[in-house]
Design a protein around this motif. Structure first.
Motif, PDB file in Angstrom:
ATOM      1  N   LEU A  89       0.847  -1.199   0.000  1.00 23.75           N
ATOM      2  CA  LEU A  89       0.000   0.000   0.000  1.00 23.75           C
ATOM      3  C   LEU A  89       0.887   1.255   0.000  1.00 23.75           C
ATOM      4  CD1 LEU A  89      -3.027  -0.198  -0.050  1.00 23.75           C
ATOM      5  CD2 LEU A  89      -3.053  -0.049   2.444  1.00 23.75           C
ATOM      6  N   HIS A  90       1.657   1.412   1.038  1.00 20.65           N
ATOM      7  CA  HIS A  90       2.687   2.452   1.170  1.00 20.65           C
ATOM      8  C   HIS A  90       2.161   3.892   1.210  1.00 20.65           C
ATOM      9  CE1 HIS A  90       5.249  -0.907   0.713  1.00 20.65           C
ATOM     10  NE2 HIS A  90       5.395  -0.885  -0.578  1.00 20.65           N
ATOM     11  N   ALA A  91       0.888   4.096   0.902  1.00 12.67           N
ATOM     12  CA  ALA A  91       0.332   5.445   1.014  1.00 12.67           C
ATOM     13  C   ALA A  91      -1.173   5.319   1.201  1.00 12.67           C
ATOM     14  CB  ALA A  91       0.633   6.256  -0.250  1.00 12.67           C
ATOM     15  N   PRO A  92      -1.763   6.235   1.990  1.00 12.30           N
ATOM     16  CA  PRO A  92      -3.183   6.087   2.315  1.00 12.30           C
ATOM     17  C   PRO A  92      -4.120   6.921   1.434  1.00 12.30           C
ATOM     18  CG  PRO A  92      -2.174   7.624   3.839  1.00 12.30           C
ATOM     19  CD  PRO A  92      -1.114   7.272   2.818  1.00 12.30           C
ATOM     20  N   ASN A  93      -3.583   7.675   0.488  1.00 15.42           N
ATOM     21  CA  ASN A  93      -4.471   8.430  -0.409  1.00 15.42           C
ATOM     22  C   ASN A  93      -3.915   8.377  -1.831  1.00 15.42           C
ATOM     23  OD1 ASN A  93      -2.714  10.838  -0.989  1.00 15.42           O
ATOM     24  ND2 ASN A  93      -2.858  11.047   1.241  1.00 15.42           N
ATOM     25  N   ASN A  94      -4.790   8.615  -2.795  1.00 15.09           N
ATOM     26  CA  ASN A  94      -4.386   8.436  -4.202  1.00 15.09           C
ATOM     27  C   ASN A  94      -3.291   9.399  -4.652  1.00 15.09           C
ATOM     28  OD1 ASN A  94      -5.839   6.208  -5.107  1.00 15.09           O
ATOM     29  ND2 ASN A  94      -7.730   7.425  -5.242  1.00 15.09           N
ATOM     30  N   GLU A 125       1.205  -3.915   3.332  1.00 18.77           N
ATOM     31  CA  GLU A 125       2.586  -3.499   3.592  1.00 18.77           C
ATOM     32  C   GLU A 125       2.650  -1.974   3.503  1.00 18.77           C
ATOM     33  OE1 GLU A 125       5.438  -6.611   1.597  1.00 18.77           O
ATOM     34  OE2 GLU A 125       3.580  -6.392   0.498  1.00 18.77           O
ATOM     35  N   TYR A 126       3.315  -1.397   4.454  1.00 20.75           N
ATOM     36  CA  TYR A 126       3.399   0.057   4.489  1.00 20.75           C
ATOM     37  C   TYR A 126       4.824   0.449   4.867  1.00 20.75           C
ATOM     38  CZ  TYR A 126       1.575   4.813   5.085  1.00 20.75           C
ATOM     39  OH  TYR A 126       1.309   6.161   4.956  1.00 20.75           O
ATOM     40  N   LEU A 127       5.520   0.922   3.850  1.00 21.90           N
ATOM     41  CA  LEU A 127       6.908   1.347   3.982  1.00 21.90           C
ATOM     42  C   LEU A 127       6.912   2.727   4.620  1.00 21.90           C
ATOM     43  CD1 LEU A 127       9.557   0.299   2.705  1.00 21.90           C
ATOM     44  CD2 LEU A 127       8.975   1.600   0.685  1.00 21.90           C
ATOM     45  N   LEU A 128       7.725   2.916   5.661  1.00 20.14           N
ATOM     46  CA  LEU A 128       7.712   4.231   6.312  1.00 20.14           C
ATOM     47  C   LEU A 128       8.848   5.112   5.817  1.00 20.14           C
ATOM     48  CD1 LEU A 128       6.571   3.116   9.836  1.00 20.14           C
ATOM     49  CD2 LEU A 128       5.344   4.684   8.317  1.00 20.14           C
ATOM     50  N   LEU A 129       8.464   6.205   5.164  1.00 19.43           N
ATOM     51  CA  LEU A 129       9.421   7.153   4.578  1.00 19.43           C
ATOM     52  C   LEU A 129       9.306   8.465   5.353  1.00 19.43           C
ATOM     53  CD1 LEU A 129       8.384   6.379   0.901  1.00 19.43           C
ATOM     54  CD2 LEU A 129      10.544   5.697   1.963  1.00 19.43           C
ATOM     55  N   ILE A 182       7.239  11.746   4.582  1.00 17.84           N
ATOM     56  CA  ILE A 182       6.499  11.585   3.331  1.00 17.84           C
ATOM     57  C   ILE A 182       5.167  10.875   3.552  1.00 17.84           C
ATOM     58  CG2 ILE A 182       6.541  10.397   1.076  1.00 17.84           C
ATOM     59  CD1 ILE A 182       9.425  11.306   0.807  1.00 17.84           C
ATOM     60  N   ASN A 183       5.204   9.775   4.307  1.00 23.49           N
ATOM     61  CA  ASN A 183       3.955   9.033   4.520  1.00 23.49           C
ATOM     62  C   ASN A 183       3.792   8.581   5.963  1.00 23.49           C
ATOM     63  OD1 ASN A 183       5.807   7.007   4.791  1.00 23.49           O
ATOM     64  ND2 ASN A 183       4.920   5.657   3.244  1.00 23.49           N
ATOM     65  N   ASP A 184       4.538   9.223   6.891  1.00 25.75           N
ATOM     66  CA  ASP A 184       4.589   8.676   8.255  1.00 25.75           C
ATOM     67  C   ASP A 184       4.032   9.604   9.332  1.00 25.75           C
ATOM     68  OD1 ASP A 184       6.586  10.587   8.273  1.00 25.75           O
ATOM     69  OD2 ASP A 184       8.079   9.290   9.245  1.00 25.75           O
ATOM     70  N   TYR A 208      12.290   1.351   5.879  1.00 28.18           N
ATOM     71  CA  TYR A 208      12.811   1.558   4.523  1.00 28.18           C
ATOM     72  C   TYR A 208      14.295   1.196   4.456  1.00 28.18           C
ATOM     73  CZ  TYR A 208      14.093   3.994   0.217  1.00 28.18           C
ATOM     74  OH  TYR A 208      14.567   4.299  -1.035  1.00 28.18           O
ATOM     75  N   ASN A 209      14.655   0.421   3.464  1.00 24.82           N
ATOM     76  CA  ASN A 209      16.065   0.137   3.206  1.00 24.82           C
ATOM     77  C   ASN A 209      16.601   1.230   2.313  1.00 24.82           C
ATOM     78  OD1 ASN A 209      17.158  -2.377   4.272  1.00 24.82           O
ATOM     79  ND2 ASN A 209      15.375  -3.269   3.257  1.00 24.82           N
ATOM     80  N   GLU A 210      17.483   2.024   2.826  1.00 25.14           N
ATOM     81  CA  GLU A 210      17.928   3.152   2.009  1.00 25.14           C
ATOM     82  C   GLU A 210      18.695   2.635   0.796  1.00 25.14           C
ATOM     83  OE1 GLU A 210      19.070   6.673   3.772  1.00 25.14           O
ATOM     84  OE2 GLU A 210      17.495   6.533   5.278  1.00 25.14           O
TER      85      GLU A 210
END
Ligand code: SAH
Length: 349
Positions: free
Chosen positions: A218-223, A259-263, A266-268, A292-294
């Protein structure tokens, strides 16, 4: 030549019938290659020499070869494998208290073009065949065998390079082969497929009624944000993904993992957490927060600090959403996201 490792039992049965054999030959072959781990037809002593010759003419048991092997301090093993045509793919062995997991690639490169992911830098070169995915597990099993601890791969995640639902038929055959009790006998609940949200294939997969796990990146909650991070969202926006998830849950009675990658930044934020809660409420799914794996792909992206990760987790939990933080493996050997391959290719190895 057909590679035996790429055939589901029912396809092999069909081929045996076409050879004028009884269909049980297929089970016999499966037993030889997966249970007894035969690596040549000559070992198959209960098959007549004459038919073994036929098999040798038409079938092979080729595996990818190891190009590079890295072992991390925590025992994680990362392999760069060479395929027959020279392309290379990665797979990773992770050790848990409950067993050994393989992270398998489904394509050479990837066309999804997620902005934070280095697998897509060169685009997709080609799909992997089922035998090339089964091969990743078999090579990891050989490594485990050499360790002499009586271990083998018990869990599989299709989370390496590639988008499994952009290689749907081959991935489905792969799952059938490793899941079959006469194949590698890896339980459906020990198999996880991760997709960035190719909606029509979520429906198709739901209709298979597999008891495997499905993870949605998913990685983001809005379009707006999701489309900026993941270009696939422009074709399949969140509302379509969520509709498909609901259908999947109804058909399989299984809950998905988001799955939600935390950046960082940006999205956290708290707002993002609240939007996420709203988005997935009404589904049974739970959130797996991924540190996040840089990579050196894009310097806008940084891993959220531990505090922010825990704050995000708290917001979700307070909002009634179950969430966990993904355990990390092999960070000292870049056991993530195409980094080894990128490095080897850069160095021209
Ligand atoms: N294409 C599939 C599966 C492969 S990627 C998918 O998108 O789900 C497996 C997971 O790793 C995905 O959730 C992906 O978004 C995530 N990922 C990609 N780059 C990453 C990085 N640098 N650090 C951590 N996770 C990453």
């Amino acid at each position: 030549m057909l590679n035996l490792y790429g055939l589901t039992l029912s396809k092999l049965e069909q081929l045996m019938l076409e050879e004028g054999q009884k269909s049980y030959r297929a089970t016999q072959l499966y037993t030889w290659i997966y249970e007894k781990r035969a690596t040549s037809f000559d070992e198959m002593s209960d098959i007549s020499i004459k038919f073994r010759d036929v098999l040798k003419e038409k079938y092979c048991l080729d595996l990818p070869t190891i190009h590079t092997k890295q072992v991390s301090q925590d025992g994680t093993v990362k392999l760069l494998l060479s395929l027959q045509d020279g392309y290379k793919v990665e797979c990773v062995l992770m050790r848990y208290s409950y067993g050994c997991a393989a992270c398998v690639s489904s394509q050479v490169g990837c066309n999804m073009g997620c902005s934070f992911c280095s697998s897509g830098i060169l685009g997709k070169q080609r799909n992997l065949q089922p035998e090339e995915m089964v091969g990743q597990i078999l090579v990891l099993n050989q490594i485990l065998k050499e360790e002499n601890k009586g271990q083998h791969i018990t869990h599989v995640v299709v989370m390496g390079t590639g988008e499994p639902f952009d290689n749907y038929d081959n991935v489905l055959d792969f799952i059938k082969i490793i899941n079959h009790p006469k194949g590698l006998a890896i339980g459906a609940r020990h198999i996880t497929v991760s997709t960035c949200g190719i909606v029509e294939n979520i429906y198709k997969y739901a209709d298979e009624h597999m008891q495997t796990n499905l993870a949605i990146s998913l990685h983001a909650p809005n379009n707006e944000l999701r489309s900026a991070l993941m270009k696939i969202n422009r074709a399949y926006p969140l509302e379509k993904v969520m509709e498909a998830v609901k259908y999947y849950e109804k058909e399989t009675k299984r809950r998905v993992t988001y799955e939600y990658l935390l950046l960082e930044g940006i999205n956290d934020t708290k707002e993002h957490a609240q939007q996420l809660i709203k988005l997935i409420k009404g589904t049974m799914g739970y959130v797996n927060l991924i540190p996040y794996n840089e990579t050196n792909k894009d310097d806008r992206f940084h891993r959220s600090s531990g505090n922010r990760v825990h704050a995000f987790l708290d917001y979700l939990m307070k909002g009634g959403v179950t969430a966990t933080i993904r355990k990390e493996f092999g960070s000292d050997i870049d056991a993530a996201c195409g980094q080894l391959k990128a490095k080897v290719e850069e160095a021209g190895l």
